[in-house]
Each structure stands twice: as structure tokens, then as C-alpha cells.
Design a protein around this motif. Structure first.
Motif, short mmCIF file in Angstrom:
data_model
loop_
_atom_site.label_atom_id
_atom_site.label_comp_id
_atom_site.label_asym_id
_atom_site.label_seq_id
_atom_site.Cartn_x
_atom_site.Cartn_y
_atom_site.Cartn_z
N ARG A 1 -13.92 -38.02 44.44
CA ARG A 1 -15.11 -37.37 44.72
C ARG A 1 -14.67 -36.50 45.36
O ARG A 1 -15.64 -34.68 44.96
N ALA A 2 -14.39 -36.16 46.67
CA ALA A 2 -14.23 -35.04 47.70
C ALA A 2 -12.84 -33.96 46.86
O ALA A 2 -13.70 -32.63 47.69
N HIS A 3 -11.95 -34.43 46.33
CA HIS A 3 -11.25 -33.71 46.47
C HIS A 3 -10.48 -33.18 44.61
O HIS A 3 -9.85 -32.33 44.24
N TYR A 4 -11.63 -33.79 43.49
CA TYR A 4 -11.01 -32.88 42.33
C TYR A 4 -10.99 -32.06 42.06
O TYR A 4 -10.28 -31.03 41.67
N ARG A 5 -12.36 -31.26 43.06
CA ARG A 5 -12.45 -29.79 42.22
C ARG A 5 -10.92 -29.29 42.93
O ARG A 5 -10.66 -27.44 42.70
N SER A 6 -10.90 -29.32 43.67
CA SER A 6 -9.79 -28.29 44.66
C SER A 6 -8.36 -28.58 43.96
O SER A 6 -7.98 -27.51 43.63
N LEU A 7 -8.33 -29.95 43.93
CA LEU A 7 -7.20 -29.84 42.36
C LEU A 7 -7.06 -29.36 41.15
O LEU A 7 -6.18 -28.80 40.13
N LEU A 8 -8.16 -29.07 41.31
CA LEU A 8 -8.49 -28.33 39.11
C LEU A 8 -8.10 -27.10 39.61
O LEU A 8 -7.49 -26.48 38.97
N GLY A 9 -8.41 -26.65 40.60
CA GLY A 9 -8.59 -25.18 41.47
C GLY A 9 -6.62 -25.14 41.20
O GLY A 9 -5.68 -23.64 40.90
N LEU A 10 -6.08 -26.43 41.83
CA LEU A 10 -4.75 -25.81 42.16
C LEU A 10 -3.77 -26.61 40.92
O LEU A 10 -3.15 -25.37 39.96
N ALA A 11 -4.22 -26.51 40.07
CA ALA A 11 -4.16 -26.89 38.40
C ALA A 11 -4.20 -25.96 37.85
O ALA A 11 -2.62 -24.89 37.19
N ALA A 12 -5.10 -24.76 38.04
CA ALA A 12 -5.31 -23.71 37.66
C ALA A 12 -4.77 -22.64 37.79
O ALA A 12 -4.24 -21.45 37.03
N LEU A 13 -4.06 -22.20 38.70
CA LEU A 13 -2.85 -21.58 39.82
C LEU A 13 -1.53 -22.29 38.31
O LEU A 13 -1.46 -20.69 38.84
N LEU A 14 -1.77 -23.10 38.70
CA LEU A 14 -0.01 -23.44 37.11
C LEU A 14 -0.55 -23.16 36.11
O LEU A 14 0.90 -22.76 35.30
N LEU A 15 -1.47 -23.68 35.55
CA LEU A 15 -1.47 -23.48 34.55
C LEU A 15 -2.20 -22.20 33.96
O LEU A 15 -3.74 -21.96 34.73
N ASP A 16 -2.62 -22.45 32.79
CA ASP A 16 -3.79 -21.41 32.13
C ASP A 16 -4.54 -22.14 31.05
O ASP A 16 -5.90 -20.90 31.24
N ASP A 17 -4.90 -22.76 30.69
CA ASP A 17 -6.35 -22.96 30.19
C ASP A 17 -6.73 -24.20 30.26
O ASP A 17 -6.02 -25.86 31.51
N THR A 18 -7.98 -24.50 30.85
CA THR A 18 -8.77 -25.53 31.39
C THR A 18 -8.47 -26.62 30.67
O THR A 18 -9.16 -27.38 32.08
#
Length: 191
Positions: free
Chosen positions: A40-57
Motif C-alpha cells: 500500500r505504501a510503496h507500490y507507486r514508488s516501485l512502479l516509478g522505479l520500473a518505469a525508469l528502467l522499462l518503456d511501457d506501463t
């Protein structure tokens, strides 16, 4: 007489059984409740980390979900609940690398695109059309056929055709014109 104090009774140290040791280890790992709160607390930040490394949602979401699944499966090995987030971040990075590696390998292994080729059906129609053209050409007069073959299949000019056949330039034009008209009639009749 001196008074001798009684010796304190020594407590015997209890040695845990192997079964008890594993139960303690299981309770020492990250709990499901802690993992849920981390989600709940960190899902969005981890998604942002993945977005920096990958190109599609979609790939980013897949990587983060897979990271939570892997941490959930290995939660007993994460002894310190404070390190759960670090473990998740590292898992997201590793899964992102793997996804990129698979993509690069897939691009390398992709076959070269085939040149624009006619389908089998179109090929069959072309063959039928070619056969009809050959049959129509055989039905032409000899000179008409010679002029058309040299002019259109051998890609000669009218002057070159006249020189090759030993006839005048006007005769080449006349035979060519009549030959095309006769071919047109023959091809329409076969269609």
C-alpha cells in the motif's frame, strides 16, 4: 563453625528441538501484514522505479507485481522487516533487467521480414494469366509476335527491332499496333 551457604541449583539449559527452530525462523521473517502495508505504501514508488528502467506501463506493472509475488514467496528469508522494501527494489531492478534482456534477444532472433510476395492464390492467377498470354501470343502472325517479343520482352526500341528483323521502322510500328490489338481481343475472349 562457619556457615556454609548452599550452592545455588543450576538451571539446566533447554536445547530447542530442530522442529522448534524452524518455527522460530518462520515467525522471524516478514509477515504477510507487513508485506501488505509495504504494498500500500510503496507500490507507486516501485512502479516509478520500473518505469525508469522499462518503456511501457504494462511491463512495469508486471514487473512490480512479480516482485511482490517473489518477496511473498521468500518472506521467511527476509529476517528484518525493515529490509523488505530494499529487497523489493532490488527484485524490481533485476526483473526489469531480465525483461529488457528478453526483448533484446527477441529482436535479434526476429526473422528478417519477407519481401512482398504474392499469395499462393495470386500466384495461381498470375500463372493462369501468363498461360493465356502465351496461348494468345502463339495465335498471332509470326511478324506480329516477333515485334512484340523484341519490343516488350527484350525491351528494344522500335529502331532496334527494325534493324534486328530487317524490316522498316514503319513496319515495326504497324506489326506492333496490330499485334497488341489482336492480343487484347484474344485476352478478353479468354477471360
Amino acid at each position: 563453625m562457619p556457615v556454609i551457604a548452599p550452592m545455588p541449583t543450576a538451571r539446566t539449559a533447554r536445547i530447542p528441538s530442530p522442529r522448534e527452530g524452524t518455527e522460530d525462523a518462520m515467525t522471524a521473517g516478514t509477515t504477510v501484514d507487513h508485506l501488505t502495508e509495504t504494498y500500500r505504501a510503496h507500490y507507486r514508488s516501485l512502479l516509478g522505479l520500473a518505469a525508469l528502467l522499462l518503456d511501457d506501463t504494462a511491463s512495469c506493472e508486471d514487473v512490480v507485481q512479480e516482485a511482490f509475488i517473489r518477496v511473498h514467496s521468500a518472506r521467511n528469508r527476509v529476517r528484518d522487516p525493515q529490509k523488505t522494501l530494499a529487497y523489493l527494489r532490488q527484485t524490481v531492478v533485476n526483473l526489469s533487467r531480465s525483461a529488457l534482456r528478453r526483448r533484446i534477444l527477441g529482436l535479434k532472433l526476429l526473422s528478417k521480414p519477407m519481401p512482398d510476395m504474392a499469395s499462393a492464390e495470386e500466384g495461381a492467377y498470375d500463372q493462369l494469366e501468363r498461360d493465356a498470354l502465351i496461348k494468345a501470343m502463339r495465335g498471332l502472325q509470326r511478324r506480329q509476335r516477333e515485334v512484340l517479343v523484341l519490343r516488350y520482352f527484350a525491351d528494344m526500341t522500335e529502331a532496334q527491332c527494325a534493324e534486328t528483323l530487317g524490316i522498316s521502322l514503319g513496319s515495326v510500328k504497324a506489326y506492333g499496333s496490330r499485334g497488341i490489338a489482336a492480343l487484347r481481343v484474344a485476352m478478353e475472349a479468354s477471360a
